[in-house]
Enzyme design. Structure first.
Site, PDB file in Angstrom:
ATOM      1  N   HIS A  38       0.846  -1.201   0.000  1.00  0.00           N
ATOM      2  CA  HIS A  38       0.000   0.000   0.000  1.00  0.00           C
ATOM      3  C   HIS A  38       0.877   1.245   0.000  1.00  0.00           C
ATOM      4  O   HIS A  38       0.696   2.143  -0.818  1.00  0.00           O
ATOM      5  CB  HIS A  38      -0.926  -0.014   1.219  1.00  0.00           C
ATOM      6  CG  HIS A  38      -1.534   1.310   1.553  1.00  0.00           C
ATOM      7  ND1 HIS A  38      -2.462   1.916   0.742  1.00  0.00           N
ATOM      8  CD2 HIS A  38      -1.319   2.171   2.580  1.00  0.00           C
ATOM      9  CE1 HIS A  38      -2.811   3.084   1.271  1.00  0.00           C
ATOM     10  NE2 HIS A  38      -2.128   3.262   2.383  1.00  0.00           N
TER      11      HIS A  38
ATOM     12  N   ASP B 274       6.567  21.191 -27.023  1.00  0.00           N
ATOM     13  CA  ASP B 274       6.486  19.878 -26.385  1.00  0.00           C
ATOM     14  C   ASP B 274       7.561  19.841 -25.307  1.00  0.00           C
ATOM     15  O   ASP B 274       8.159  20.862 -24.986  1.00  0.00           O
ATOM     16  CB  ASP B 274       6.701  18.740 -27.416  1.00  0.00           C
ATOM     17  CG  ASP B 274       6.059  17.431 -26.946  1.00  0.00           C
ATOM     18  OD1 ASP B 274       6.411  16.962 -25.862  1.00  0.00           O
ATOM     19  OD2 ASP B 274       5.197  16.909 -27.674  1.00  0.00           O
TER      20      ASP B 274
ATOM     21  N   TRP C 140       7.390   0.036   3.683  1.00  0.00           N
ATOM     22  CA  TRP C 140       7.858   0.671   2.442  1.00  0.00           C
ATOM     23  C   TRP C 140       9.283   1.177   2.610  1.00  0.00           C
ATOM     24  O   TRP C 140       9.980   1.426   1.640  1.00  0.00           O
ATOM     25  CB  TRP C 140       6.926   1.813   2.018  1.00  0.00           C
ATOM     26  CG  TRP C 140       7.113   3.131   2.710  1.00  0.00           C
ATOM     27  CD1 TRP C 140       6.648   3.452   3.943  1.00  0.00           C
ATOM     28  CD2 TRP C 140       7.801   4.288   2.203  1.00  0.00           C
ATOM     29  NE1 TRP C 140       7.011   4.748   4.251  1.00  0.00           N
ATOM     30  CE2 TRP C 140       7.721   5.289   3.194  1.00  0.00           C
ATOM     31  CE3 TRP C 140       8.470   4.579   1.015  1.00  0.00           C
ATOM     32  CZ2 TRP C 140       8.277   6.552   3.036  1.00  0.00           C
ATOM     33  CZ3 TRP C 140       9.026   5.839   0.869  1.00  0.00           C
ATOM     34  CH2 TRP C 140       8.936   6.820   1.874  1.00  0.00           C
TER      35      TRP C 140
ATOM     36  N   SER D 294      13.351   6.072 -14.325  1.00  0.00           N
ATOM     37  CA  SER D 294      12.228   6.814 -14.888  1.00  0.00           C
ATOM     38  C   SER D 294      12.151   8.224 -14.313  1.00  0.00           C
ATOM     39  O   SER D 294      12.017   9.201 -15.040  1.00  0.00           O
ATOM     40  CB  SER D 294      10.938   6.049 -14.596  1.00  0.00           C
ATOM     41  OG  SER D 294       9.828   6.886 -14.694  1.00  0.00           O
ATOM     42  N   SER D 295      12.278   8.339 -12.996  1.00  0.00           N
ATOM     43  CA  SER D 295      12.158   9.652 -12.365  1.00  0.00           C
ATOM     44  C   SER D 295      13.297  10.569 -12.759  1.00  0.00           C
ATOM     45  O   SER D 295      13.104  11.759 -12.979  1.00  0.00           O
ATOM     46  CB  SER D 295      12.174   9.526 -10.846  1.00  0.00           C
ATOM     47  OG  SER D 295      11.010   8.943 -10.406  1.00  0.00           O
TER      48      SER D 295
ATOM     49  N   HIS E 161      13.348  11.873   2.968  1.00  0.00           N
ATOM     50  CA  HIS E 161      12.723  13.132   3.331  1.00  0.00           C
ATOM     51  C   HIS E 161      12.543  14.064   2.141  1.00  0.00           C
ATOM     52  O   HIS E 161      11.441  14.574   1.945  1.00  0.00           O
ATOM     53  CB  HIS E 161      13.387  13.836   4.507  1.00  0.00           C
ATOM     54  CG  HIS E 161      12.514  14.964   4.926  1.00  0.00           C
ATOM     55  ND1 HIS E 161      11.428  14.793   5.736  1.00  0.00           N
ATOM     56  CD2 HIS E 161      12.455  16.225   4.483  1.00  0.00           C
ATOM     57  CE1 HIS E 161      10.745  15.918   5.803  1.00  0.00           C
ATOM     58  NE2 HIS E 161      11.348  16.803   5.046  1.00  0.00           N
TER      59      HIS E 161
ATOM     60  N   GLU F 260      11.999  13.131  -0.648  1.00  0.00           N
ATOM     61  CA  GLU F 260      10.883  12.486  -1.334  1.00  0.00           C
ATOM     62  C   GLU F 260       9.528  13.022  -0.860  1.00  0.00           C
ATOM     63  O   GLU F 260       8.642  13.257  -1.670  1.00  0.00           O
ATOM     64  CB  GLU F 260      10.965  10.970  -1.118  1.00  0.00           C
ATOM     65  CG  GLU F 260       9.736  10.195  -1.498  1.00  0.00           C
ATOM     66  CD  GLU F 260       9.500  10.123  -3.006  1.00  0.00           C
ATOM     67  OE1 GLU F 260      10.463  10.400  -3.751  1.00  0.00           O
ATOM     68  OE2 GLU F 260       8.379   9.820  -3.417  1.00  0.00           O
TER      69      GLU F 260
ATOM     70  N   TYR G  45       8.857  15.902   0.183  1.00  0.00           N
ATOM     71  CA  TYR G  45       8.627  17.229  -0.395  1.00  0.00           C
ATOM     72  C   TYR G  45       8.433  17.143  -1.894  1.00  0.00           C
ATOM     73  O   TYR G  45       7.744  17.981  -2.484  1.00  0.00           O
ATOM     74  CB  TYR G  45       9.738  18.196  -0.004  1.00  0.00           C
ATOM     75  CG  TYR G  45       9.621  18.512   1.465  1.00  0.00           C
ATOM     76  CD1 TYR G  45       8.612  19.351   1.906  1.00  0.00           C
ATOM     77  CD2 TYR G  45      10.429  17.917   2.399  1.00  0.00           C
ATOM     78  CE1 TYR G  45       8.430  19.574   3.247  1.00  0.00           C
ATOM     79  CE2 TYR G  45      10.259  18.136   3.743  1.00  0.00           C
ATOM     80  CZ  TYR G  45       9.259  18.965   4.163  1.00  0.00           C
ATOM     81  OH  TYR G  45       9.068  19.173   5.489  1.00  0.00           O
TER      82      TYR G  45
ATOM     83  N   SER H 182      -1.271  27.230  -5.729  1.00  0.00           N
ATOM     84  CA  SER H 182      -0.930  28.595  -6.138  1.00  0.00           C
ATOM     85  C   SER H 182      -1.508  28.927  -7.502  1.00  0.00           C
ATOM     86  O   SER H 182      -1.504  30.080  -7.911  1.00  0.00           O
ATOM     87  CB  SER H 182       0.591  28.774  -6.177  1.00  0.00           C
ATOM     88  OG  SER H 182       1.129  28.473  -4.924  1.00  0.00           O
TER      89      SER H 182
ATOM     90  N   HIS I 192      15.168  13.018  11.339  1.00  0.00           N
ATOM     91  CA  HIS I 192      13.999  13.099  12.238  1.00  0.00           C
ATOM     92  C   HIS I 192      13.139  11.841  12.139  1.00  0.00           C
ATOM     93  O   HIS I 192      12.216  11.674  12.924  1.00  0.00           O
ATOM     94  CB  HIS I 192      13.169  14.363  12.001  1.00  0.00           C
ATOM     95  CG  HIS I 192      12.535  14.482  10.654  1.00  0.00           C
ATOM     96  ND1 HIS I 192      12.519  15.646   9.958  1.00  0.00           N
ATOM     97  CD2 HIS I 192      11.909  13.587   9.872  1.00  0.00           C
ATOM     98  CE1 HIS I 192      11.903  15.465   8.799  1.00  0.00           C
ATOM     99  NE2 HIS I 192      11.525  14.218   8.728  1.00  0.00           N
ATOM    100  N   HIS I 193      13.433  10.981  11.158  1.00  0.00           N
ATOM    101  CA  HIS I 193      12.734   9.696  11.123  1.00  0.00           C
ATOM    102  C   HIS I 193      13.443   8.667  12.000  1.00  0.00           C
ATOM    103  O   HIS I 193      13.016   7.521  12.073  1.00  0.00           O
ATOM    104  CB  HIS I 193      12.670   9.176   9.687  1.00  0.00           C
ATOM    105  CG  HIS I 193      11.863  10.073   8.794  1.00  0.00           C
ATOM    106  ND1 HIS I 193      10.514   9.959   8.658  1.00  0.00           N
ATOM    107  CD2 HIS I 193      12.223  11.122   8.022  1.00  0.00           C
ATOM    108  CE1 HIS I 193      10.068  10.893   7.825  1.00  0.00           C
ATOM    109  NE2 HIS I 193      11.087  11.609   7.423  1.00  0.00           N
TER     110      HIS I 193
ATOM    111  N   THR J 266       7.222  26.971   5.022  1.00  0.00           N
ATOM    112  CA  THR J 266       5.901  26.409   4.731  1.00  0.00           C
ATOM    113  C   THR J 266       4.817  27.356   5.211  1.00  0.00           C
ATOM    114  O   THR J 266       3.795  27.564   4.535  1.00  0.00           O
ATOM    115  CB  THR J 266       5.740  25.037   5.402  1.00  0.00           C
ATOM    116  OG1 THR J 266       6.927  24.277   5.192  1.00  0.00           O
ATOM    117  CG2 THR J 266       4.584  24.285   4.816  1.00  0.00           C
TER     118      THR J 266
ATOM    119  N   LYS K  92       4.135  30.072   2.817  1.00  0.00           N
ATOM    120  CA  LYS K  92       3.245  29.697   1.724  1.00  0.00           C
ATOM    121  C   LYS K  92       1.787  29.770   2.166  1.00  0.00           C
ATOM    122  O   LYS K  92       0.941  30.321   1.473  1.00  0.00           O
ATOM    123  CB  LYS K  92       3.566  28.280   1.232  1.00  0.00           C
ATOM    124  CG  LYS K  92       5.023  28.102   0.869  1.00  0.00           C
ATOM    125  CD  LYS K  92       5.194  27.072  -0.202  1.00  0.00           C
ATOM    126  CE  LYS K  92       5.349  27.796  -1.499  1.00  0.00           C
ATOM    127  NZ  LYS K  92       5.455  27.071  -2.692  1.00  0.00           N
TER     128      LYS K  92
ATOM    129  N   ARG L 170       2.148   1.312  14.814  1.00  0.00           N
ATOM    130  CA  ARG L 170       1.704   1.102  13.439  1.00  0.00           C
ATOM    131  C   ARG L 170       2.187  -0.260  12.962  1.00  0.00           C
ATOM    132  O   ARG L 170       2.951  -0.924  13.660  1.00  0.00           O
ATOM    133  CB  ARG L 170       2.226   2.233  12.539  1.00  0.00           C
ATOM    134  CG  ARG L 170       3.730   2.335  12.512  1.00  0.00           C
ATOM    135  CD  ARG L 170       4.195   3.619  11.841  1.00  0.00           C
ATOM    136  NE  ARG L 170       4.211   3.489  10.385  1.00  0.00           N
ATOM    137  CZ  ARG L 170       5.039   4.180   9.586  1.00  0.00           C
ATOM    138  NH1 ARG L 170       5.891   5.049  10.101  1.00  0.00           N
ATOM    139  NH2 ARG L 170       4.991   4.021   8.300  1.00  0.00           N
TER     140      ARG L 170
END
Ligand code: HEA
Ligand code: HEA
Ligand code: CUA
Ligand SMILES: [Cu+2]
Lengths: 377, 529, 276
Positions: free
Chosen positions: B81, B110, B146, B173-174, B257, B259, B261, B272, B306-307, B332, B335, B454
């Site tokens: 998931h 293009d 994950w 790909s990315s 991390h 990722e 963002y 925006s 922080h993880h 943040t 924004k 979890r």
């Protein structure tokens, strides 16, 4: 399909009805150590600050959503910059953060200070149980989940401490600084006791430290908090904080039990006794992987029923146990199969092996004596 | 060779000639709009699939006790998931939007590398195939979360290898896709569109593409080390050989991390875009938006640990990562305040895209605040690996990223299809989603605070009530997304004719071309005044 | 043709991307199967590899054809530059991950292991190390033998490549070809010495964290040198066929950038893997 839907609806409705009595706990558990108290207060501080910001910010937003609608005829202004404002709303959050950072830093420094401990307990995470060793005291035991499989599989009424109960709790004296050194045997686990404000990962091959000092006697519960494989959800932590006298008595009783076990290892056992004892050992320690029936969960966990290893001789012609034989496998483990050398005593290993060879669909017929295990160590 | 090129050059002069039709139109496509469409459908399929897995998770967690699945299968559900939602649903959706919108917004004919663009898409298919079929290999799919932490992921079966290779392919790909986007933005803007005149969505994607190029190769390295530890006897993550399992966590989160963002900055770009349109007022603080986005991107590379607050880092490391993480709240916040100021004194209407945008601002901020709570290290000691974290990241990922994508789709779909979507159904979808979402995930804050870990298939009875509420909410949330599918299909099939401008307050080049946007746009660059 | 140079060149529909996806799928799926001893795994890998080679050949031929027929204008050329630049940056980040692992092991995890006397009695942190459970001693790689020579080789190959570039700019085709040949020869020598070093090494990839970081870093670097040498060979063939002129030679430059990047990575390797 339909039945399931009705079942869901039914239980859903009854849950809403029972809402009134249910205990909806909304906040952190009640703290029983100084650190946990600090964390509790810190959390409240942050929540209130965030709430205040939230109310102000979204108060403004909803006011605007309401007042500046096209449908009430509001005309759009065309401003799109305001330097002072932009600077202000950068600086104020910075100041707010500072207010949060100061107490947080103090708590971190206190949390990290494991010096001047009154006692040290080494805690080792295993798939899926905790091992406790009181350093310098010769006390060492395994703590397993005590909830029965029937409760888990909804075949029996669930008890009050469903999934949060163990056979051998850790016992500590109140008012003493207990240093906990953590490691793991196989994968990463995490030792967590919310009421103490303690959570520390147990990392295989490394030693990590934490500490606590409980101020009230009581039973405190936690759970493994790092995904560690299939039974991650089933390795709770239970700690009994007792007075110092009771604690000392408990230590003595544990020592006596070890001595008794050693003594019983010296005598010759009958096959029936070994098998009977082995069943208990097996169900407690081995069934999580190899299943109570011995069928295992291939391919991850091999079946013991009909297993080549469990049906082959244990000892070679030279009288030494065979490499990759039954005793070798249990004593030393291999890959995911844990080594039980340090976790089980001679009697337990002898009985579980005898049980595996003479039950679970196997019938080798031989007997392994505790004395043989002792010699093999 | 030269003959083929000659025909190629001809066919973008007149549409009808030489273009494959049917399946081959899609397989061989070098058109940013077609590729964008494929990305979006891929993403939506994966969203439904991974959402389906979430439904199974919630069904199992409906009540204490094991209902439907064995624990090992439950872990597979959770892991896939997470993996599929992130790599299969959210990221491709943003790339799809970028494909459609970036060339239109900057007046480019293009993407800079149309063939590579197609390759970025088609690489998703083998990656998805590897992930999905891993359910059927011996031992089942990956079950280590994950985040794939070793040593647990070293223990796993063949599916771990399949996942590792899927990650490699997704990485290629990315990276290729990001290079394409950066090059397009830097090299193909219409004359007169300076960087500081670029639409905000383009800006956020530009910065996202940088994050991707910097972060994805590091993930590729991390899983490569995992592979060699599994099969070639290296000891990167094994203490016996001098390695460290925590090393993987460092490398993973150095990617991980940024990722997160990567998954929120384009969403910020969508907000925006939508908010000024429906407030009929220019975006407030454009320059500070650009700086804030940049600041978030830069900071995102120095907060990763922080993880890992409970891994037992030295105190200096803990303090550094706590402070740096807290700092991200400032840009943040800028924004959020800018969006508010954009709405202030506007002339607002609340079509479906605007409803989504407003809800995202509101709900994302809840997620941001719970993130801030997690960033306070002593508090995170209580929260790490509990449902509080699950609540946090669904608030930023579902009500941040996913709902922003939905808003963006409602906003742009008239331009893509030439039809207006069904406004009434759109609003129903919005309200159902928003309410069901909160019913599902708000209670998780409470179960988390009370200490529910979890990634567990079964839980203590004190958590029963809230879990039941969560599950009921989740089923409603799942059903609401089927309505979304219906609205989208209905809109493609027909509906009121959309004007070029579509929205009264819309500005920008994409609104100057017809609706639906023709196959080729801006073959001669538009000139900005 | 001439109108093409006004507009940005947009290629028509292409089968190559789908072929690329197929090739990678076979490679990845086959590898996963092979690693787990599932029979057709190796076969699939070979198939994937063949398709991949075909793909590289076909796709690049097409691009080269387009380049020669002058459908690319200045703007396209610039796109290629941006693209290659950021591709190299992504490679830098890939190596960064492995260097990070090396620094972490040397400066952090080994010290923690040494502190954990409860688990690893007597273990002292030192570098090189094969970890606390290592049974035998091993000989690490010395910096001042082959590695130092290899450093010189790679550095001079950078110089010969630049010299070739000068030749190209002055339209001196002979200097261009000579420079390329020299560069490729130096690259091949480097690879040969590296292979020799591996063969003589007193440890393997299984020798703890030292072996792991050593072989991963030098191995991936060697792979990049190999790739670079192949690309240089392609460029050499193109030069011999008369491709490129003093203004239009991005293909050459891209490969040169790549070669210099591989060079710089080596310098870091030499310093941190072999020397310090
Ligand atoms: C889109 C994705 C996304 C985003 C944007 C964020 C944003 C943030 N995240 Fe989140 N996070 C995740 C996705 C995301 N996160 C995921 C997926 C995980 C779990 C991974 C896993 O373990 O599986 C995670 C986990 C996670 C953790 C680890 C928890 C744990 O495992 O113990 C932490 C800890 O610090 C954290 C912090 C933050 C912070 C501080 C922000 C900040 O960026 C938020 C900033 C925003 C605001 C603060 C609100 C707006 C600001 C204002 C209105 C200004 C005024 C405010 C103040 C001055 C307070 N996140
Ligand atoms: C990226 C975005 C994202 C999104 C959008 C979601 C969406 C949802 N998530 Fe997810 N979630 C993650 C990312 C995301 N999640 C991550 C990263 C994790 C961590 C994984 C880990 O621990 O490793 C996680 C973990 C996670 C957990 C914790 C599991 C555990 O710890 O054991 C739970 C539990 O409730 C959950 C629930 C849900 C639900 C109910 C939704 C709902 O919003 C889903 C809505 C439903 C649908 C969209 C489906 C609609 C379709 C149908 C009903 C049709 C059905 C069928 C088929 C076609 C098959 N998620
Ligand atoms: Cu042990 Cu989770
Ligand atoms: Cu993070």
């Amino acid at each position: 399909m339909n039945k399931k839907a009705i079942f869901f609806l039914g239980t859903g409705l009854s849950s809403i009805v029972s809402t009134a009595q249910a205990a909806y706990q909304l906040n952190l558990r009640a703290p029983v150590t100084e650190i946990a108290r600090q964390i509790y207060d810190l959390h409240m501080l942050i929540v209130y600050v965030c709430l205040a910001i939230f109310v102000v910010v979204f108060g403004v937003m909803f006011y605007s959503l309401y007042k500046h609608r096209k449908s009430v005829g509001h005309q759009a202004a065309q401003f799109h910059e305001h330097h002072t404002l932009e600077i202000v709303w950068t600086i104020i959050p910075a100041l707010i953060l500072l207010v949060m950072a100061i107490p947080a830093t103090k708590t971190i420094l206190a949390m990290k200070d494991t010096t001047e401990a009154d006692m040290t307990v080494k805690v080792t995470g295993h798939q899926w149980k905790w091992e406790y060793e009181y350093l310098g005291k010769d006390v060492r035991f395994i703590s397993n989940l005590a909830t029965t499989q029937d409760q888990i599989n909804n075949k029996a009424e669930k008890g009050e401490n469903y999934l949060l109960e163990v056979d051998n709790p850790m016992v500590v004296p109140v008012g003493k600084k207990v240093r906990v050194v953590l490691t793991a045997d196989d994968v990463i686990h995490s030792w967590s006791v919310p009421s103490f404000g303690v959570k520390q990962d147990a990392i295989p091959g490394f030693i990590k430290e934490t500490w606590f000092r409980v101020d009230q006697p009581g039973t405190y519960r936690g759970q493994c908090s790092e995904l560690c494989g299939k039974n991650h959800g089933f390795m709770p932590i239970v700690i009994e904080a007792v007075t110092e006298d009771k604690y000392n008595a408990w230590i003595d009783s544990k020592k006596a039990a070890v001595a008794a076990a050693a003594a019983s290892g010296d005598k010759e056992w009958t096959k029936d006794d070994l098998v009977a004892n082995g069943k208990a050992v097996y169900e407690k320690n081995c069934a999580v992987c190899h299943q109570a029936s011995g069928a295992g969960l291939p391919p991850a966990f091999p079946a013991l029923t009909g297993s080549k290893i469990a049906n082959a001789p244990i000892f070679g012609a030279d009288g030494k146990y065979l490499k990759d034989g039954h005793l070798d496998r249990v004593l030393n483990g291999v890959r995911v199969m844990p080594s039980w050398k340090a976790l089980l005593n001679d009697v337990e290993i002898a009985s579980v092996i005898t049980y595996e060879r003479n039950a679970l669909g196997n019938s080798v017929g031989d007997v392994l004596q505790p004395a043989q295990v002792k010699a093999a160590r | 060779m030269s003959t083929t090129t000659a025909t190629h050059h001809d066919d973008h002069a007149h549409d009808s000639h030489g273009h494959p039709t049917g399946l081959m139109r899609w397989v061989k496509s070098t058109n940013h709009k077609d590729i964008g469409t494929m990305y979006l459908w891929f993403s939506f399929t994966m969203f439904l699939f991974a959402g389906g897995l979430a439904m199974l998770i919630r069904a199992e967690l409906f009540q204490p006790g094991l209902q439907f699945f064995q624990p090992e299968f439950f872990n597979q559900l959770t892991t896939l998931h997470g993996l599929i939602m992130i790599f299969g649903a959210i990221m491709p959706a943003f790339v799809g939007l970028a494909n459609w919108q970036v060339p239109l917004m900057i007046g480019a004919p293009d993407m800079a590398f149309p063939r590579l663009n197609n390759m970025s898409f088609w690489l998703l298919i083998p990656a998805a195939f590897l992930l999905l079929t891993s359910f059927f290999v011996p031992g089942g799919a990956v079950a280590g979360g994950w985040t794939l932490y070793p040593p647990l992921s070293v223990q796993g079966g063949m599916s771990v290898d399949m996942t590792i290779f899927a990650v490699h392919i997704l990485g290629i790909s990315s990276i290729v896709g990001s290079i394409n986007i950066i090059t397009t933005i830097f090299n193909m803007r219409a004359p007169g569109m300076t960087l500081m005149k670029m639409p905000m969505f383009v800006w956020t994607w530009l910065i996202t593409a940088y994050l991707l190029i910097a972060a994805m190769p590091v993930l590729a390295g991390a899983v490569t080390m995992l592979l060699t530890d599994r099969h070639f006897g290296t000891h990167f993550f094994n203490a016996a050989g001098g390695g460290d399992p925590v090393l993987f966590q460092h490398v993973f989160w150095f990617f991980g991390h940024p990722e997160v963002y990567i998954m929120i900055l384009p969403a910020f770009g969508i907000l925006s875009t939508i908010i000024p349109t429906f407030a009929r007022k220019p975006l407030f603080g454009y320059a500070s938006m650009v700086y804030a986005t940049t600041a978030i991107a830069v900071l995102s590379f120095v907060v990763w640990a922080h993880h890992m607050f409970t891994t037992g880092m030295p105190v200096a490391g803990q303090l550094f990562f706590m402070y740096s993480t807290m700092l991200i709240s400032i840009p943040t916040g800028v924004k959020v305040f800018n969006w508010l100021a954009t709405m202030w004194k506007g002339s607002m209407t609340f079509e479906t895209p605007m409803l989504f945008a407003v809800a995202v601002v509101f709900l994302f901020t809840i997620g941001g605040f719970s993130g801030l709570v997690c960033s306070i290290l002593p508090v995170d000691i209580q929260l790490q690996d509990t449902y509080y974290v699950v609540a946090h990241f669904h608030y930023v990922l579902f009500s941040g990223a996913a709902m922003a994508i939905m808003g963006g789709i409602y906003y742009w779909i008239p331009k893509w299809t030439g039809h207006m979507y069904d406004e009434k159904l759109g609003k129903v979808h919005f309200w159902l989603t928003t309410i069901a979402f909160n019913v599902t995930f708000f209670p998780m804050h409470f179960t988390g605070l009370a200490g529910m870990p979890r990634r567990i298939p079964d839980y203590a009875q004190q958590f029963a009530e809230f879990n039941m509420i969560s599950s009921l909410g989740a089923f409603a949330l799942g059903l609401s997304q089927l309505l979304f599918l219906y609205v989208v299909i209905k809109c493609i099939r027909g509906g009121a004719k959309a004007t070029n401008q579509v929205w009264e307050g819309a500005h920008g080049l994409e609104w100057t071309v017809p609706s639906p946007a023709p196959f080729h746009t801006f073959e001669t660059p538009p000139v900005l005044k | 043709m001439s109108q093409n140079t006004k507009n940005y060149y947009l290629p028509g529909p292409s089968f190559w991307p789908a072929i690329a996806a197929t090739a990678l799928f076979l490679l990845a799926g086959g590898f996963a199967m092979a690693l787990n001893n599932i029979a057709p795994g190796k076969l699939l890998m070979v198939a994937g590899g063949v398709i991949f080679a075909y793909l590289l050949f076909g796709w690049f031929s097409e691009v080269i054809g387009e380049s020669i027929s002058k459908v690319y204008n200045k703007q396209v050329d610039k796109s290629f530059r941006w693209g290659m630049g950021w591709f190299i940056f992504s490679e830098v980040m890939f190596f960064f991950g492995f260097f990070g692992a090396l620094f972490y092991a040397r400066n952090v995890s080994l010290h923690w292991l040494a502190d954990a006397q409860l688990l690893w009695p007597g273990f002292v942190a030192s570098w090189p190390s094969a970890g606390p459970a290592a049974k035998e001693a091993f000989t690490p790689m010395a910096a001042w033998g082959i590695p130092a020579i290899n450093t010189l080789i790679l550095l001079s190959s950078g110089a010969t490549l630049t010299w070739a570039h000068w030749g190209l700019m002055k339209n001196n085709r002979k200097q261009l070809a000579m420079g390329l040949i020299l560069t490729i020869a130096l690259g091949a020598t480097f690879l040969f010495l590296q292979a020799h070093e591996y063969a003589e090494a007193g440890f393997t990839i299984k020798t703890g964290i030292y072996g792991a970081t050593f072989y991963m870093l030098t191995g991936f670097h060697g792979l990049h040198v190999t790739l670079g040498a192949i690309m240089l060979t392609v460029i050499l063939i193109r030069v011999l066929k008369g491709h490129f002129d003093s203004h239009n030679h991005f293909g050459f430059e891209a490969v040169a950038w790549y070669w210099h990047f591989v060079d710089v990575v080596w310098l870091f390797l030499f310093i941190f893997v072999y020397w310090l």
